[in-house]
Design a protein around this motif. Structure first.
Motif, mmCIF file in Angstrom:
data_model
loop_
_atom_site.group_PDB
_atom_site.id
_atom_site.type_symbol
_atom_site.label_atom_id
_atom_site.label_comp_id
_atom_site.label_asym_id
_atom_site.label_seq_id
_atom_site.Cartn_x
_atom_site.Cartn_y
_atom_site.Cartn_z
ATOM 1 N N PHE A 51 2.720 63.710 46.667
ATOM 2 C CA PHE A 51 2.354 62.305 46.483
ATOM 3 C C PHE A 51 2.641 61.831 45.064
ATOM 4 N N SER A 52 2.567 62.747 44.082
ATOM 5 C CA SER A 52 2.934 62.369 42.720
ATOM 6 C C SER A 52 4.412 61.981 42.650
ATOM 7 N N ARG A 53 5.243 62.719 43.370
ATOM 8 C CA ARG A 53 6.668 62.369 43.420
ATOM 9 C C ARG A 53 6.880 61.055 44.175
ATOM 10 N N GLU A 54 6.171 60.905 45.303
ATOM 11 C CA GLU A 54 6.390 59.759 46.180
ATOM 12 C C GLU A 54 5.825 58.463 45.611
ATOM 13 N N PHE A 55 4.604 58.521 45.093
ATOM 14 C CA PHE A 55 3.925 57.299 44.649
ATOM 15 C C PHE A 55 4.099 57.018 43.157
ATOM 16 N N ASP A 56 4.067 58.079 42.345
ATOM 17 C CA ASP A 56 4.088 57.897 40.889
ATOM 18 C C ASP A 56 5.441 58.183 40.260
ATOM 19 N N ARG A 57 6.373 58.708 41.062
ATOM 20 C CA ARG A 57 7.713 59.052 40.562
ATOM 21 C C ARG A 57 7.635 60.043 39.397
ATOM 22 N N VAL A 58 6.721 61.006 39.519
ATOM 23 C CA VAL A 58 6.519 62.014 38.490
ATOM 24 C C VAL A 58 6.606 63.386 39.129
ATOM 25 N N GLU A 59 7.342 64.271 38.509
ATOM 26 C CA GLU A 59 7.493 65.643 38.993
ATOM 27 C C GLU A 59 6.491 66.525 38.264
ATOM 28 N N LEU A 60 5.494 67.012 38.990
ATOM 29 C CA LEU A 60 4.486 67.881 38.407
ATOM 30 C C LEU A 60 4.496 69.233 39.108
ATOM 31 N N THR A 61 3.931 70.219 38.448
ATOM 32 C CA THR A 61 3.704 71.522 39.061
ATOM 33 C C THR A 61 2.205 71.802 39.005
ATOM 34 N N GLU A 62 1.796 72.826 39.709
ATOM 35 C CA GLU A 62 0.375 73.181 39.666
ATOM 36 C C GLU A 62 -0.064 73.476 38.240
ATOM 37 N N ALA A 63 0.855 74.052 37.446
ATOM 38 C CA ALA A 63 0.523 74.406 36.065
ATOM 39 C C ALA A 63 0.395 73.187 35.157
ATOM 40 N N THR A 64 1.126 72.109 35.470
ATOM 41 C CA THR A 64 1.095 70.933 34.593
ATOM 42 C C THR A 64 0.136 69.841 35.074
ATOM 43 N N LEU A 65 -0.584 70.098 36.159
ATOM 44 C CA LEU A 65 -1.563 69.118 36.635
ATOM 45 C C LEU A 65 -2.677 68.888 35.617
ATOM 46 N N ARG A 66 -3.085 69.968 34.985
ATOM 47 C CA ARG A 66 -4.220 69.857 34.060
ATOM 48 C C ARG A 66 -3.748 69.464 32.671
ATOM 49 N N VAL A 67 -4.463 68.551 32.056
ATOM 50 C CA VAL A 67 -4.198 68.174 30.669
ATOM 51 C C VAL A 67 -4.827 69.241 29.785
ATOM 52 N N SER A 68 -4.030 69.844 28.945
ATOM 53 C CA SER A 68 -4.511 70.974 28.146
ATOM 54 C C SER A 68 -5.457 70.511 27.049
ATOM 55 N N ALA A 69 -6.247 71.456 26.560
ATOM 56 C CA ALA A 69 -7.166 71.162 25.460
ATOM 57 C C ALA A 69 -6.408 70.700 24.227
ATOM 58 N N GLU A 70 -5.212 71.269 24.027
ATOM 59 C CA GLU A 70 -4.395 70.878 22.869
ATOM 60 C C GLU A 70 -3.923 69.426 23.003
ATOM 61 N N GLU A 71 -3.534 69.032 24.217
ATOM 62 C CA GLU A 71 -3.117 67.640 24.443
ATOM 63 C C GLU A 71 -4.265 66.672 24.216
ATOM 64 N N ILE A 72 -5.439 67.048 24.693
ATOM 65 C CA ILE A 72 -6.607 66.180 24.517
ATOM 66 C C ILE A 72 -6.917 66.011 23.036
ATOM 67 N N ALA A 73 -6.924 67.126 22.303
ATOM 68 C CA ALA A 73 -7.233 67.077 20.876
ATOM 69 C C ALA A 73 -6.199 66.264 20.113
ATOM 70 N N ALA A 74 -4.919 66.473 20.436
ATOM 71 C CA ALA A 74 -3.865 65.740 19.735
ATOM 72 C C ALA A 74 -3.922 64.251 20.050
ATOM 73 N N GLY A 75 -4.158 63.921 21.316
ATOM 74 C CA GLY A 75 -4.256 62.514 21.698
ATOM 75 C C GLY A 75 -5.439 61.832 21.045
ATOM 76 N N ALA A 76 -6.582 62.519 21.052
ATOM 77 C CA ALA A 76 -7.778 61.941 20.435
ATOM 78 C C ALA A 76 -7.573 61.739 18.945
#
Length: 425
Positions: A51-76
């Motif tokens: 559905f991510s490919r179909e509706f959001d036009r985004v290619e994800l994997t099970e490993a990239t579904l979760r936003v990492s702690a490093e991404e959260i910290a960097a974004g914040a």
């Protein structure tokens, strides 16, 4: 924009029809949601990725579904300092307000010697839906997450559509106490939270706003999990006399109109000249609003001015049962004390509804579409539950056992009767 006069012969009929307009979920939306929920329930994470490919036009994997702690910290960390400080200020006020709502456990012995009581405890896990794009508001993250954290919820899972994660949203999530963030949106995100999908474990309750697909999905999974509410477009009623600055009142009306072309803003006043000034000022302010297109459509299609004696405003507010109501008058309590149905009330000329949206501390997740007649805004109570406690000693059971047997027999439930009678023999 509609204009109503309380003195018109057909006022009651016309105004009631206006207030009771409904915006039902289109059948095609519900059909899509039904299929999405079924697919995620059966296929799990594979359906999410599809559905991510179909509706959001985004290619994800099970490993990239979760936003990492490093991404959260960097974004914040990328969030401007003044915004982070404002979020911390708001979060602390929201926390203190909601912590004051905490009810007490109680245990007592009643007149028949029975030990009775109740105990409150937090939910184990809550899912928070956070819209993406223009509707990604960090204040909504605070309003949904801080009360859950204050209640003691151990796991707070946030889902948001894949794409750019706004630094302010990540900062709000970090400040509020989100424990995990997942890149999944729409009905499929609701399904993942309700049923579980791969690494996304199921939760006990789902809160947070979304589009028609998200709302339809929450309606369908209710019972598998709890939900906060089925939110509709935003609403505001402003009760104002002619002593107000029309610029202030116009801004207050537009503060909700800018949310959504389907939002509703209603002015109730006893001063026709003042109403005309507000209408003119609305048109002036629309020219400089970056959200002017949505606000203009909202005001044109769903806005209203009601000319009525201010003493009649409480009954009109109750008829509307709005999400928000402002009383911009000298002695607001004389009117607000008579209101029974409103999500939140803002009293006085210096209390615009926007204060409640951000930093007052009260929650801005409120009932819409007249639901204030039977429901309340989000609170600590949405994240805790009560367990009843009963204990009988021999004397207390001797008093309660015989009428229990009689009532169970009257209802044709012999095993119920026996479970008490066997202890009386």
């Amino acid at each position: 924009m509609r204009r109503f006069r309380y003195t018109d012969a057909d006022f009651s009929t016309a105004f009631t029809a206006f207030v009771e307009e409904r915006r039902d979920t289109p059948e095609e939306v519900d059909a899509i949601v039904r299929d999405v929920l079924a697919a995620v329930r059966v296929e799990g994470v594979a359906a999410l990725l599809r559905f991510s490919r179909e509706f959001d036009r985004v290619e994800l994997t099970e490993a990239t579904l979760r936003v990492s702690a490093e991404e959260i910290a960097a974004g914040a960390a990328a969030c401007p300092a003044e915004v982070r400080d404002a979020l911390k200020f708001a979060a602390e006020r929201i926390r203190r307000y909601h912590e004051r709502q905490r009810p007490a456990d109680q245990q007592f012995i009643d007149e028949d010697g029975v030990s009775l009581g109740w105990r409150w405890g937090p939910l184990d896990a809550v899912g928070v839906y956070v819209p993406g794009g223009r509707a990604a508001y960090p204040s909504t993250v605070l309003m949904n997450v801080v009360p859950a954290a204050a209640a003691g919820v151990g796991r707070i899972a946030m889902v948001t559509p894949p794409g750019k994660l706004e630094p302010a949203v990540l900062a709000a999530a970090q400040i509020a106490g989100v424990t995990e963030i997942w890149r999944v949106g729409g009905a499929q995100a609701v399904a993942a939270l309700a049923y579980g999908a791969g690494p996304i474990l199921p939760v006990d309750k789902i809160v947070g706003p979304g589009n028609a697909f998200v709302t339809a999905a929450k309606r369908r999974v209710y019972g598998v999990v709890g939900i906060d509410a089925l939110a509709g477009p935003s609403e505001i009623v402003v009760v104002a006399d002619g002593k107000n600055d029309p610029k202030w009142i116009a801004a207050d009306l537009l503060s909700q109109a800018e949310h959504d072309p389907a939002a509703q803003s209603i002015l109730i006043t006893d001063d026709e000249d003042f109403a005309a000034q507000v209408e003119v000022e609305i048109q002036i302010q629309l020219q400089s609003l970056s959200t002017g297109e949505a606000a203009a459509q909202s005001w044109r299609d769903h806005g209203a001015v009601v000319i009525a004696p201010l003493d009649r405003s409480p009954e009109l507010v109750d008829q509307i049962a709005p999400e928000h109501v402002e009383f911009a008058v000298d002695h607001p309590e004389t009117l607000s004390d008579r209101v029974r149905h409103a999500g939140a009330m803002f009293l006085g000329r210096l209390t615009p509804e926007a204060i409640g949206d951000y930093v007052a501390g009260s929650n801005h997740v409120l009932p819409t579409s007249r639901a204030a007649r039977f429901s309340s805004g989000l609170s600590l109570y949405d994240f805790i539950k009560r367990t009843s406690i009963v204990q009988c000693d021999a004397a207390a059971f001797a008093r309660l056992g015989p009428p229990t047997v009689i009532l169970a027999q009257a209802e044709g439930l012999p095993a119920h009767a026996r479970s008490s009678a066997i202890r009386l023999s």
